[in-house]
Design a protein around this motif. Structure first.
Motif, PDB file in Angstrom:
ATOM      1  N   ARG A 168       0.841  -1.205   0.000  1.00 22.25           N
ATOM      2  CA  ARG A 168       0.000   0.000   0.000  1.00 22.25           C
ATOM      3  C   ARG A 168       0.872   1.250   0.000  1.00 22.25           C
ATOM      4  NH1 ARG A 168      -2.489  -4.926   0.477  1.00 22.25           N
ATOM      5  NH2 ARG A 168      -4.747  -4.676   0.449  1.00 22.25           N
ATOM      6  N   SER A 281       0.313  -3.543   4.408  1.00 20.47           N
ATOM      7  CA  SER A 281      -1.123  -3.712   4.622  1.00 20.47           C
ATOM      8  C   SER A 281      -1.912  -2.425   4.533  1.00 20.47           C
ATOM      9  CB  SER A 281      -1.377  -4.342   6.002  1.00 20.47           C
ATOM     10  OG  SER A 281      -0.756  -5.600   6.109  1.00 20.47           O
ATOM     11  N   ASP A 284      -5.872  -2.026   5.172  1.00 19.91           N
ATOM     12  CA  ASP A 284      -6.661  -3.113   4.594  1.00 19.91           C
ATOM     13  C   ASP A 284      -6.304  -4.490   5.140  1.00 19.91           C
ATOM     14  OD1 ASP A 284      -8.198  -1.472   2.833  1.00 19.91           O
ATOM     15  OD2 ASP A 284      -6.400  -1.255   1.598  1.00 19.91           O
ATOM     16  N   GLY A 285      -5.582  -4.526   6.236  1.00 17.80           N
ATOM     17  CA  GLY A 285      -5.213  -5.815   6.820  1.00 17.80           C
ATOM     18  C   GLY A 285      -4.789  -5.613   8.256  1.00 17.80           C
ATOM     19  N   GLU A 299      -8.306  -1.515  11.939  1.00 18.90           N
ATOM     20  CA  GLU A 299      -9.296  -0.672  12.607  1.00 18.90           C
ATOM     21  C   GLU A 299      -9.056  -0.641  14.118  1.00 18.90           C
ATOM     22  OE1 GLU A 299     -14.136   0.014  12.920  1.00 18.90           O
ATOM     23  OE2 GLU A 299     -13.321  -1.616  11.684  1.00 18.90           O
ATOM     24  N   LEU A 330     -11.354   4.608   6.930  1.00 13.49           N
ATOM     25  CA  LEU A 330     -11.408   3.154   7.015  1.00 13.49           C
ATOM     26  C   LEU A 330     -12.520   2.589   6.131  1.00 13.49           C
ATOM     27  CD1 LEU A 330     -10.861   2.844  10.859  1.00 13.49           C
ATOM     28  CD2 LEU A 330      -9.324   1.903   9.116  1.00 13.49           C
ATOM     29  N   ARG A 331     -13.612   3.326   6.022  1.00 16.50           N
ATOM     30  CA  ARG A 331     -14.749   2.867   5.216  1.00 16.50           C
ATOM     31  C   ARG A 331     -14.504   3.080   3.714  1.00 16.50           C
ATOM     32  NH1 ARG A 331     -18.358   6.430   6.799  1.00 16.50           N
ATOM     33  NH2 ARG A 331     -18.116   7.721   4.921  1.00 16.50           N
ATOM     34  N   GLY A 333     -11.603   4.275   2.143  1.00 15.87           N
ATOM     35  CA  GLY A 333     -10.280   3.947   1.632  1.00 15.87           C
ATOM     36  C   GLY A 333      -9.352   5.133   1.543  1.00 15.87           C
ATOM     37  N   ASN A 334      -8.062   4.847   1.677  1.00 16.28           N
ATOM     38  CA  ASN A 334      -7.033   5.871   1.494  1.00 16.28           C
ATOM     39  C   ASN A 334      -6.580   5.864   0.030  1.00 16.28           C
ATOM     40  OD1 ASN A 334      -5.590   3.498   1.388  1.00 16.28           O
ATOM     41  ND2 ASN A 334      -4.448   3.848   3.275  1.00 16.28           N
ATOM     42  N   ARG A 337      -5.976   2.358  -1.690  1.00 16.65           N
ATOM     43  CA  ARG A 337      -7.179   1.615  -2.047  1.00 16.65           C
ATOM     44  C   ARG A 337      -7.891   2.267  -3.234  1.00 16.65           C
ATOM     45  NH1 ARG A 337     -11.831   0.948   2.324  1.00 16.65           N
ATOM     46  NH2 ARG A 337     -10.066   0.299   3.628  1.00 16.65           N
ATOM     47  N   ARG A 340      -6.071   1.529  -6.586  1.00 16.78           N
ATOM     48  CA  ARG A 340      -6.334   0.177  -7.096  1.00 16.78           C
ATOM     49  C   ARG A 340      -7.756   0.062  -7.643  1.00 16.78           C
ATOM     50  NH1 ARG A 340      -2.710  -2.338  -2.735  1.00 16.78           N
ATOM     51  NH2 ARG A 340      -0.898  -2.988  -3.940  1.00 16.78           N
TER      52      ARG A 340
END
Length: 362
Positions: A168, A281, A284-285, A299, A330-331, A333-334, A337, A340
């Motif tokens: 990421r 990550s 996202d992980g 989170e 978090l919902r 995306g940064n 995310r 992609r």
């Protein structure tokens, strides 16, 4: 209230193809001509980059306004010479970095070889005011475990030389090639900090004190602590969130120091692992939890950071906004995310760059 300033490095790109353009000298000349005396924009190592620095701000709304203004000014100067700017921490498209011709940059190219020739990455540096060097070193010692969380939140560099890197924040992995970059052991005192810096310069491996690229360091130019772990963020809102959390970390650490709370003794080897996990990550992980040094969902780790700085954010009036912004990030995306998702939608890295140009000025 502590003041905060942000430095952002933006990528200069062709508005039609998305390819990075080595036009920083022309953009800086235009900025100097039109904005004489403001000293907002600065030269960077690579000619495909344009850096700006905001003025110190106490209110986060004012900082947001300043970042948006500087981004728009950067775009205006770039467009006047036939390119534009994108808040991308690495170029999604293949690029051969063009190194500036001054003596310092040429020394770096000769000293570090291919690491310099491949190092075109764009970061976001946050400066927070401190009352003294003693307070500054105490802060640097106490914020170390939390810095990977900032890297995860800001992650905005999934692509490298036309391919998906699998990370990421691949920018942070490339940045780590500099010999002085990364997390630090505990310094304990100003004398300990200064001695370490002097010893590093004395090796001859780095040119001077300005090349000490600690994740968090005392600024040589300002009465601030400078935190250097974040990717340049795709959206101005995310940059302000990172700055808000950084100020909360600095204030919390200063309060702990005054209360006699000792810093966590995590080793550099463990901090390096936490930084790697954050780069891999993002949000996202799993991340490495700063308190336990064990894996935990992103989170959960972000919530732990918010609890850690809760009192400081409440006192500055930023707590609710920070909570809402973290939840939204978090919902939704940064940058990593989003990039992609853009590739999946457009099936084109050129399309990703084009969309990110629009996101940069949104």
């Amino acid at each position: 209230m502590r003041t905060v300033g942000v430095e952002e490095e933006l990528l200069l790109v062709d508005p039609e193809t998305g390819d990075p353009k080595a036009l920083s000298a022309a953009a800086l000349a235009r900025a100097e001509h039109e904005d004489a005396g403001q000293e907002v924009f600065e030269k960077e190592l690579y000619d495909q980059m344009l850096e700006f620095a905001t003025r110190p701000q106490s209110g986060m709304a004012d900082l947001h306004e300043e970042i948006v203004r500087c981004r728009k000014e950067a775009a205006r100067h770039a467009e006047s010479i036939g390119c534009t700017v994108a808040a991308l921490a690495t170029s999604p498209l293949p690029v051969s970095p063009a190194i500036g011709m001054n003596d310092r940059y040429q020394w770096m190219a000769e000293q570090y070889g291919i690491a310099t020739r491949e190092q075109l990455v764009c970061g976001c540096h946050v400066h927070v005011s401190v009352d003294s060097d003693e307070e500054g070193v105490a802060v640097v010692d106490r914020i170390r475990p939390w810095l990977p969380v900032l890297s995860a939140l800001s992650a905005n560099s999934p692509f490298w030389q036309g391919r998906d890197s699998g990370y990421r924040s691949y920018r942070s992995r490339v940045w780590g090639r500099w010999p002085s970059a990364g997390p630090t052991e505990l310094f304990g005192s100003v004398a300990g900090y200064r001695q370490r810096v002097d010893d590093m310069v004395a090796t001859g491996v780095i040119l001077d004190k300005a090349m000490v690229y600690f994740d968090a360091r005392l600024s040589e130019r300002y009465p601030t602590v400078e935190i250097r772990v974040s990717d340049v963020c795709l959206h101005a809102d995310t940059a302000v969130l990172v700055a808000t959390l950084v100020r909360g970390l600095v204030e919390t650490a200063a309060r702990q120091w005054r209360a006699g709370v000792e810093p966590a003794g995590h080793s550099v080897s463990m901090l390096r692992l936490a930084a790697w996990r954050a780069a891999r990550s993002g949000i996202d992980g799993e991340l490495v939890h700063p308190a336990t040094m064990r894996p935990a969902p992103a989170e959960e780790v972000v919530q732990a950071l918010l609890r850690h700085v809760e009192d400081a954010l409440a006192d500055s009036g930023d707590l609710e906004w920070a909570r809402e912004s973290c939840a939204r990030l978090l919902r939704d995306g940064n940058g990593a995310r989003i990039q992609r998702a853009l590739l999946e939608r457009t099936d084109s890295l050129r399309g990703v760059v084009a969309e990110c140009v629009r996101h940069t000025q949104a």
